[in-house]
Design a protein around this motif. Structure first.
Motif, PDB file in Angstrom:
ATOM      1  N   LEU A  10       0.828  -1.207   0.000  1.00  0.00           N
ATOM      2  CA  LEU A  10       0.000   0.000   0.000  1.00  0.00           C
ATOM      3  C   LEU A  10       0.868   1.264   0.000  1.00  0.00           C
ATOM      4  O   LEU A  10       0.537   2.242  -0.658  1.00  0.00           O
ATOM      5  CB  LEU A  10      -0.959  -0.011   1.191  1.00  0.00           C
ATOM      6  N   LEU A  11       1.976   1.248   0.713  1.00  0.00           N
ATOM      7  CA  LEU A  11       2.902   2.389   0.680  1.00  0.00           C
ATOM      8  C   LEU A  11       3.482   2.583  -0.717  1.00  0.00           C
ATOM      9  O   LEU A  11       3.606   3.711  -1.192  1.00  0.00           O
ATOM     10  CB  LEU A  11       4.037   2.186   1.681  1.00  0.00           C
ATOM     11  N   LEU A  12       3.828   1.486  -1.373  1.00  0.00           N
ATOM     12  CA  LEU A  12       4.358   1.584  -2.731  1.00  0.00           C
ATOM     13  C   LEU A  12       3.322   2.170  -3.677  1.00  0.00           C
ATOM     14  O   LEU A  12       3.654   2.927  -4.588  1.00  0.00           O
ATOM     15  CB  LEU A  12       4.807   0.215  -3.225  1.00  0.00           C
ATOM     16  N   ILE A  13       2.058   1.826  -3.467  1.00  0.00           N
ATOM     17  CA  ILE A  13       0.992   2.365  -4.308  1.00  0.00           C
ATOM     18  C   ILE A  13       0.926   3.878  -4.176  1.00  0.00           C
ATOM     19  O   ILE A  13       0.746   4.596  -5.150  1.00  0.00           O
ATOM     20  CB  ILE A  13      -0.364   1.729  -3.945  1.00  0.00           C
ATOM     21  N   VAL A  14       1.095   4.371  -2.955  1.00  0.00           N
ATOM     22  CA  VAL A  14       1.042   5.813  -2.728  1.00  0.00           C
ATOM     23  C   VAL A  14       2.192   6.514  -3.446  1.00  0.00           C
ATOM     24  O   VAL A  14       2.013   7.545  -4.080  1.00  0.00           O
ATOM     25  CB  VAL A  14       1.073   6.121  -1.211  1.00  0.00           C
ATOM     26  N   PHE A  15       3.396   5.930  -3.390  1.00  0.00           N
ATOM     27  CA  PHE A  15       4.567   6.591  -3.954  1.00  0.00           C
ATOM     28  C   PHE A  15       4.859   6.212  -5.402  1.00  0.00           C
ATOM     29  O   PHE A  15       5.598   6.903  -6.083  1.00  0.00           O
ATOM     30  CB  PHE A  15       5.793   6.314  -3.083  1.00  0.00           C
ATOM     31  N   GLU A  16       4.309   5.117  -5.869  1.00  0.00           N
ATOM     32  CA  GLU A  16       4.502   4.682  -7.255  1.00  0.00           C
ATOM     33  C   GLU A  16       3.187   4.078  -7.764  1.00  0.00           C
ATOM     34  O   GLU A  16       3.074   2.884  -7.998  1.00  0.00           O
ATOM     35  CB  GLU A  16       5.631   3.652  -7.339  1.00  0.00           C
ATOM     36  N   PRO A  17       2.149   4.921  -7.943  1.00  0.00           N
ATOM     37  CA  PRO A  17       0.800   4.412  -8.222  1.00  0.00           C
ATOM     38  C   PRO A  17       0.641   3.699  -9.567  1.00  0.00           C
ATOM     39  O   PRO A  17      -0.299   2.945  -9.756  1.00  0.00           O
ATOM     40  CB  PRO A  17      -0.077   5.665  -8.178  1.00  0.00           C
ATOM     41  N   VAL A  42      -7.391  -3.522  -7.432  1.00  0.00           N
ATOM     42  CA  VAL A  42      -8.171  -3.064  -8.590  1.00  0.00           C
ATOM     43  C   VAL A  42      -9.270  -2.123  -8.126  1.00  0.00           C
ATOM     44  O   VAL A  42      -9.456  -1.042  -8.683  1.00  0.00           O
ATOM     45  CB  VAL A  42      -8.748  -4.257  -9.387  1.00  0.00           C
ATOM     46  N   ARG A  43      -9.989  -2.516  -7.082  1.00  0.00           N
ATOM     47  CA  ARG A  43     -11.069  -1.660  -6.570  1.00  0.00           C
ATOM     48  C   ARG A  43     -10.507  -0.331  -6.079  1.00  0.00           C
ATOM     49  O   ARG A  43     -11.065   0.727  -6.368  1.00  0.00           O
ATOM     50  CB  ARG A  43     -11.820  -2.369  -5.446  1.00  0.00           C
ATOM     51  N   PHE A  44      -9.398  -0.381  -5.346  1.00  0.00           N
ATOM     52  CA  PHE A  44      -8.777   0.840  -4.835  1.00  0.00           C
ATOM     53  C   PHE A  44      -8.327   1.739  -5.983  1.00  0.00           C
ATOM     54  O   PHE A  44      -8.520   2.949  -5.939  1.00  0.00           O
ATOM     55  CB  PHE A  44      -7.594   0.472  -3.943  1.00  0.00           C
ATOM     56  N   GLY A  45      -7.724   1.149  -7.007  1.00  0.00           N
ATOM     57  CA  GLY A  45      -7.248   1.937  -8.141  1.00  0.00           C
ATOM     58  C   GLY A  45      -8.370   2.581  -8.936  1.00  0.00           C
ATOM     59  O   GLY A  45      -8.272   3.726  -9.356  1.00  0.00           O
ATOM     60  N   LEU A  46      -9.458   1.846  -9.126  1.00  0.00           N
ATOM     61  CA  LEU A  46     -10.559   2.343  -9.957  1.00  0.00           C
ATOM     62  C   LEU A  46     -11.551   3.207  -9.189  1.00  0.00           C
ATOM     63  O   LEU A  46     -12.082   4.175  -9.725  1.00  0.00           O
ATOM     64  CB  LEU A  46     -11.300   1.170 -10.604  1.00  0.00           C
ATOM     65  N   LEU A  47     -11.831   2.851  -7.943  1.00  0.00           N
ATOM     66  CA  LEU A  47     -12.871   3.548  -7.184  1.00  0.00           C
ATOM     67  C   LEU A  47     -12.322   4.354  -6.019  1.00  0.00           C
ATOM     68  O   LEU A  47     -13.072   5.047  -5.348  1.00  0.00           O
ATOM     69  CB  LEU A  47     -13.893   2.540  -6.649  1.00  0.00           C
ATOM     70  N   GLY A  48     -11.033   4.262  -5.770  1.00  0.00           N
ATOM     71  CA  GLY A  48     -10.423   4.965  -4.648  1.00  0.00           C
ATOM     72  C   GLY A  48      -9.933   6.342  -5.035  1.00  0.00           C
ATOM     73  O   GLY A  48     -10.297   6.893  -6.073  1.00  0.00           O
ATOM     74  N   ASP A  53      -8.899   5.485 -14.728  1.00  0.00           N
ATOM     75  CA  ASP A  53      -9.836   5.078 -15.767  1.00  0.00           C
ATOM     76  C   ASP A  53      -9.692   3.597 -16.087  1.00  0.00           C
ATOM     77  O   ASP A  53     -10.642   2.953 -16.508  1.00  0.00           O
ATOM     78  CB  ASP A  53      -9.616   5.878 -17.054  1.00  0.00           C
ATOM     79  N   MET A  54      -8.479   3.068 -15.890  1.00  0.00           N
ATOM     80  CA  MET A  54      -8.205   1.676 -16.249  1.00  0.00           C
ATOM     81  C   MET A  54      -7.078   1.139 -15.381  1.00  0.00           C
ATOM     82  O   MET A  54      -6.181   1.876 -14.992  1.00  0.00           O
ATOM     83  CB  MET A  54      -7.814   1.583 -17.718  1.00  0.00           C
ATOM     84  N   VAL A  55      -7.156  -0.156 -15.101  1.00  0.00           N
ATOM     85  CA  VAL A  55      -6.063  -0.852 -14.427  1.00  0.00           C
ATOM     86  C   VAL A  55      -5.542  -1.907 -15.389  1.00  0.00           C
ATOM     87  O   VAL A  55      -6.321  -2.641 -15.992  1.00  0.00           O
ATOM     88  CB  VAL A  55      -6.545  -1.525 -13.115  1.00  0.00           C
ATOM     89  N   ALA A 120     -17.389  -6.528  -3.382  1.00  0.00           N
ATOM     90  CA  ALA A 120     -18.567  -5.659  -3.304  1.00  0.00           C
ATOM     91  C   ALA A 120     -18.194  -4.308  -3.880  1.00  0.00           C
ATOM     92  O   ALA A 120     -17.024  -3.928  -3.898  1.00  0.00           O
ATOM     93  CB  ALA A 120     -19.011  -5.514  -1.855  1.00  0.00           C
ATOM     94  N   LEU A 121     -19.166  -3.562  -4.362  1.00  0.00           N
ATOM     95  CA  LEU A 121     -18.918  -2.230  -4.935  1.00  0.00           C
ATOM     96  C   LEU A 121     -18.792  -1.239  -3.794  1.00  0.00           C
ATOM     97  O   LEU A 121     -19.777  -0.802  -3.225  1.00  0.00           O
ATOM     98  CB  LEU A 121     -20.062  -1.849  -5.873  1.00  0.00           C
ATOM     99  N   THR A 122     -17.575  -0.915  -3.435  1.00  0.00           N
ATOM    100  CA  THR A 122     -17.298   0.019  -2.346  1.00  0.00           C
ATOM    101  C   THR A 122     -16.372   1.081  -2.883  1.00  0.00           C
ATOM    102  O   THR A 122     -15.363   0.767  -3.493  1.00  0.00           O
ATOM    103  CB  THR A 122     -16.600  -0.710  -1.177  1.00  0.00           C
ATOM    104  N   ARG A 123     -16.721   2.324  -2.656  1.00  0.00           N
ATOM    105  CA  ARG A 123     -15.865   3.416  -3.101  1.00  0.00           C
ATOM    106  C   ARG A 123     -14.972   3.828  -1.943  1.00  0.00           C
ATOM    107  O   ARG A 123     -15.432   4.075  -0.850  1.00  0.00           O
ATOM    108  CB  ARG A 123     -16.721   4.604  -3.538  1.00  0.00           C
ATOM    109  N   TYR A 124     -13.662   3.831  -2.186  1.00  0.00           N
ATOM    110  CA  TYR A 124     -12.710   4.263  -1.155  1.00  0.00           C
ATOM    111  C   TYR A 124     -12.613   5.767  -1.179  1.00  0.00           C
ATOM    112  O   TYR A 124     -12.562   6.371  -2.226  1.00  0.00           O
ATOM    113  CB  TYR A 124     -11.319   3.676  -1.436  1.00  0.00           C
TER     114      TYR A 124
END
Length: 125
Positions: A10-17, A42-48, A53-55, A120-124
């Motif tokens: 998750l830290l890597l996602i923040v610094f290298e999304p 995938v959910r975090f990338g698309l809905l967070g 727009d795409m993963v 489930a469809l959850t928006r972060y």
């Protein structure tokens, strides 16, 4: 240990999304951990907060199980890249997969609350 790896990811996602890697040691194979983590990424990338727009995802062609995980969470195969990555002196073929935010949302709505692979469809926020 597993939780530490998730937090590091998750830290890597923040610094290298634009690049996310999932790797699990053999003792953790076959427990659904990779599917669960990939699905959340995938959910975090698309809905967070990234609101992509795409993963897109890739795996070595010889690693069929990783392709199964990607398909299970709703990604579609988009390309085969022969001899694309040099890994330890060996040119490896790579498979590419992708899902758009629209496809993800439509898939979740079509498949019901469980969605792709149980998501489930959850928006972060």
């Amino acid at each position: 240990m597993f939780l530490s790896a998730i937090l590091l990811l998750l830290l890597l996602i923040v610094f290298e999304p634009e690049r996310w890697d999932i790797w699990l040691g053999k003792p953790y194979w076959g427990h659904g951990y990779c599917t669960e983590v990939a699905q959340e990424l995938v959910r975090f990338g698309l809905l967070g907060v990234l609101n992509l727009d795409m993963v897109e995802a890739r795996h070595y062609s010889r690693n069929v199980v990783s392709g199964n995980v990607m398909t299970k969470i709703g990604l579609k195969h988009i390309h085969h890249l022969p001899k694309h990555i040099n890994k330890w002196g060996v040119l490896e073929d790579v498979e590419g997969y992708a899902i758009s935010q629209k496809e993800f949302v439509e898939g979740v709505l079509l498949l019901g609350e469980a969605g792709f692979g149980g998501s489930a469809l959850t928006r972060y926020e």
